[in-house]
Design a protein around this motif. Sequence first.
Motif: not given
Length: 87
Positions: A1-10
């Motif tokens: 996966m590409a780089q994310a600025e924010v991770v939402l752990d749902l």
Amino acid sequence: MAQAEVVLDLKGLKCPLPVMRTRRHLRSCTAGTIILVETTDPLAVIDLPHFCQQEGHRLLESQPRAEGHAFLIEKSTAAEATTAPQI
């Protein structure tokens, strides 16, 4: 996966909470922000792509994982212009 600025752990949340929390988070982001949404809800593979299409966000990647599914979403500039203000 590409780089994310924010991770939402749902993980652990059931429909419709993953979409609702993703929508709420994206409202506070600027256009072009990339977020990674992690979920264990089996319906998220239908709901989150549909949400992106309806709201105008770009679903960059969708990837199954051992513990669920991950979605890489970019907030669109069009979505920023059409989002109604919170009252």
